[in-house]
Design a protein around this motif. Structure first.
Motif, short mmCIF file in Angstrom:
data_model
loop_
_atom_site.label_atom_id
_atom_site.label_comp_id
_atom_site.label_asym_id
_atom_site.label_seq_id
_atom_site.Cartn_x
_atom_site.Cartn_y
_atom_site.Cartn_z
N LYS A 150 3.83 33.70 51.08
CA LYS A 150 2.44 33.80 51.52
C LYS A 150 2.14 35.16 52.12
CE LYS A 150 -0.94 31.61 54.57
NZ LYS A 150 -1.17 30.51 55.56
N VAL A 151 3.03 35.65 52.97
CA VAL A 151 2.80 36.94 53.64
C VAL A 151 2.85 38.07 52.62
CG1 VAL A 151 3.77 38.57 55.29
CG2 VAL A 151 3.57 36.16 55.90
N THR A 152 3.79 38.01 51.68
CA THR A 152 3.88 39.06 50.67
C THR A 152 2.60 39.13 49.84
OG1 THR A 152 6.28 38.77 50.55
CG2 THR A 152 5.22 39.91 48.72
N VAL A 153 2.08 37.97 49.47
CA VAL A 153 0.82 37.92 48.71
C VAL A 153 -0.33 38.48 49.55
CG1 VAL A 153 -0.89 36.37 47.69
CG2 VAL A 153 1.53 36.03 47.21
N GLU A 154 -0.36 38.12 50.82
CA GLU A 154 -1.44 38.59 51.70
C GLU A 154 -1.41 40.11 51.84
OE1 GLU A 154 -2.92 38.10 56.33
OE2 GLU A 154 -1.63 36.58 55.44
N TYR A 155 -0.21 40.70 51.92
CA TYR A 155 -0.12 42.15 52.04
C TYR A 155 -0.67 42.83 50.78
CZ TYR A 155 2.47 42.56 56.42
OH TYR A 155 2.83 42.57 57.74
N ARG A 156 -0.31 42.30 49.63
CA ARG A 156 -0.83 42.89 48.39
C ARG A 156 -2.34 42.72 48.30
NH1 ARG A 156 2.37 41.66 42.97
NH2 ARG A 156 0.70 43.08 42.33
N GLN A 157 -2.83 41.57 48.70
CA GLN A 157 -4.28 41.33 48.66
C GLN A 157 -5.02 42.27 49.60
OE1 GLN A 157 -4.45 37.15 49.60
NE2 GLN A 157 -4.43 36.53 47.45
N THR A 158 -4.44 42.53 50.77
CA THR A 158 -5.10 43.42 51.72
C THR A 158 -5.18 44.83 51.18
OG1 THR A 158 -4.30 42.08 53.58
CG2 THR A 158 -5.02 44.31 54.08
N ARG A 159 -4.08 45.31 50.59
CA ARG A 159 -4.11 46.65 49.98
C ARG A 159 -5.15 46.70 48.85
NH1 ARG A 159 1.70 46.05 50.19
NH2 ARG A 159 2.64 47.38 51.78
N ALA A 160 -5.16 45.67 48.01
CA ALA A 160 -6.11 45.65 46.89
C ALA A 160 -7.54 45.57 47.40
CB ALA A 160 -5.80 44.47 45.97
N ARG A 161 -7.77 44.81 48.47
CA ARG A 161 -9.11 44.68 49.03
C ARG A 161 -9.61 46.03 49.55
NH1 ARG A 161 -8.08 41.07 52.65
NH2 ARG A 161 -8.26 39.34 51.19
N LEU A 162 -8.74 46.76 50.21
CA LEU A 162 -9.13 48.08 50.73
C LEU A 162 -9.46 49.02 49.59
CD1 LEU A 162 -9.40 50.13 53.02
CD2 LEU A 162 -6.94 50.55 52.85
N SER A 163 -8.62 49.04 48.57
CA SER A 163 -8.85 49.95 47.44
C SER A 163 -10.13 49.60 46.69
CB SER A 163 -7.65 49.90 46.49
OG SER A 163 -7.86 50.70 45.37
N SER A 164 -10.31 48.31 46.39
CA SER A 164 -11.50 47.90 45.62
C SER A 164 -12.77 48.08 46.43
CB SER A 164 -11.35 46.45 45.18
OG SER A 164 -11.29 45.59 46.31
N ALA A 165 -12.69 47.86 47.76
CA ALA A 165 -13.89 48.01 48.58
C ALA A 165 -14.36 49.45 48.61
CB ALA A 165 -13.61 47.52 50.00
N LEU A 166 -13.43 50.41 48.62
CA LEU A 166 -13.81 51.82 48.60
C LEU A 166 -14.50 52.19 47.28
CD1 LEU A 166 -10.66 53.41 50.28
CD2 LEU A 166 -12.96 53.22 51.25
#
Length: 377
Positions: A291-307
């Motif tokens: 769960k934590v590994t998935v959350e870390y990847r999602q957070t990075r992806a969210r930051l990149s896509s939001a920019l």
């Protein structure tokens, strides 16, 4: 976030748990696993009416003994429980910080949404006045006037709805932090990612550290159960005084030893209970890691896509705002229908909302990355 952590009731609760476990570990260093046991007996034949003069006084004091390795296992189990309590403190702190961040993000987005809606409402109010004048002069149809009024009413109702949601979010913030002031998450920029030297390593996440501590605690409890394979034996001193007419043996002193032999019926259920707890802890640790590994990847992806979203939505917002302004001018001179203008104005509003959402998302993702790295503003 610090204010919310200070006010969080779990902070004191988990600290007390850690201190209690530490005290238990200290108590396990004592010489005996329990306190002394005192026993006494009095026997007299006068109670049965024989009157032969047989009287016996008997007293004993004994202490329980540690089984081999039991004291060390008890101490390690208590220290493992203390580590779990310490890990829970860090996990709870992260959860509180994330909760405050989520509320701050929602409140900030609602503020921006209300701002966009109010700006659109102001523009539409001006259009309503112009349409009213045109209706009186017979320059526009009543259906066009109704469309403008309806659009203005819809925007105003959305403002009221957003204000109610904002007030609810403020109430939750006040319950957590003691103040309904909305943290200014937009004041932070990408420089904190460099200045804090963020190293997003899932293995250092407090939730995985706690899961590992729970596994160690379960193993320590299992080890304690293995070393507690029977009730603790007792060793003590016994004194007996016997009163009998003409008898020289009136007082006796001796040692007392008591031990209950091991029993599978008693020991197996205790050990198997700890085996099941150990298996459950290992299962939860594996699931937590995923769960934590998935959350870390999602957070990075969210930051990149939001920019990326922010860049495109800002361009789209500017273009749609300009289109809406052009259609308003065209409508005023009779070159475009009012419905076309209202559609353009709604598209500009929705584009502005998407731009605001992207702005809040990338700031929130950046702060979440900071929290995961152990930095609490």
């Amino acid at each position: 976030m610090r204010a919310a952590w200070v006010r969080d009731p779990s902070n004191r609760s988990f600290s007390i748990d850690a201190k209690a476990s530490h005290a238990n570990a200290g108590a396990a260093e004592s010489w005996f696993p329990g306190g002394p046991i005192v026993s006494g007996e009095y026997l007299d034949d006068h109670f049965i009416g024989s009157n032969l003069g047989y009287t016996t006084y008997q007293g004993a004091i004994s202490v329980p003994l540690w089984l081999p390795g039991q004291g060390t296992a008890t101490m390690r189990s208590a220290l493992a429980d203390e580590a779990v309590s310490r890990a829970r403190i860090n996990v709870q702190r992260l959860l509180v910080a994330v909760r405050v961040l989520d509320l701050a993000s929602s409140a900030t987005l609602l503020q921006k949404k209300i701002g966009n809606l109010r700006a659109t409402s102001t523009i539409l109010q001006r259009v309503v006045h112009s349409a009213q004048d045109g209706l009186r002069a017979g320059e526009i149809a009543s259906s066009d006037f109704d469309a403008v009024v309806g659009e203005k009413g819809d925007v105003d109702s959305r403002i009221a709805e957003a204000e109610q949601a904002l007030e609810s979010t403020r109430a939750e913030l006040e319950a957590l932090t003691g103040s309904d002031d909305i943290p200014d998450i937009l004041s932070l920029d990408g420089r904190i990612l460099g200045t804090q030297r963020l190293a997003l390593d899932p293995s250092r996440d407090p939730r995985l550290i706690m899961a590992s501590a729970l596994v160690k605690s379960a193993k320590a409890s299992y080890n304690l159960a293995r070393h507690s394979y029977m009730p603790n034996p007792t060793l003590g001193v016994q004194v007996t005084k016997q009163g009998q007419y003409g008898s020289p043996w009136d007082t006796q002193v001796g040692a007392q030893f008591s031990v209950a032999l091991p029993s599978e019926a008693r020991n197996t259920p205790i050990v198997m209970k700890e085996v099941k707890a150990m298996g459950a802890a290992e299962r939860d640790a594996t699931l937590a890691k995923r769960k934590v590994t998935v959350e870390y990847r999602q957070t990075r992806a969210r930051l990149s896509s939001a920019l990326v979203m922010l860049k495109h939505t800002n361009t789209a917002r500017q273009a749609l705002d300009q289109r809406a302004a052009d259609l308003e001018r065209a409508w005023r001179v009779g070159e475009a229908p009012v419905i076309e203008y209202l559609r353009a104005r709604r598209s500009a509003l929705e584009s502005g909302q998407r731009a605001a959402e992207a702005d809040v998302i990338w700031h929130a993702a950046m702060i979440r990355m900071s929290l995961m790295a152990g930095n609490y503003p």
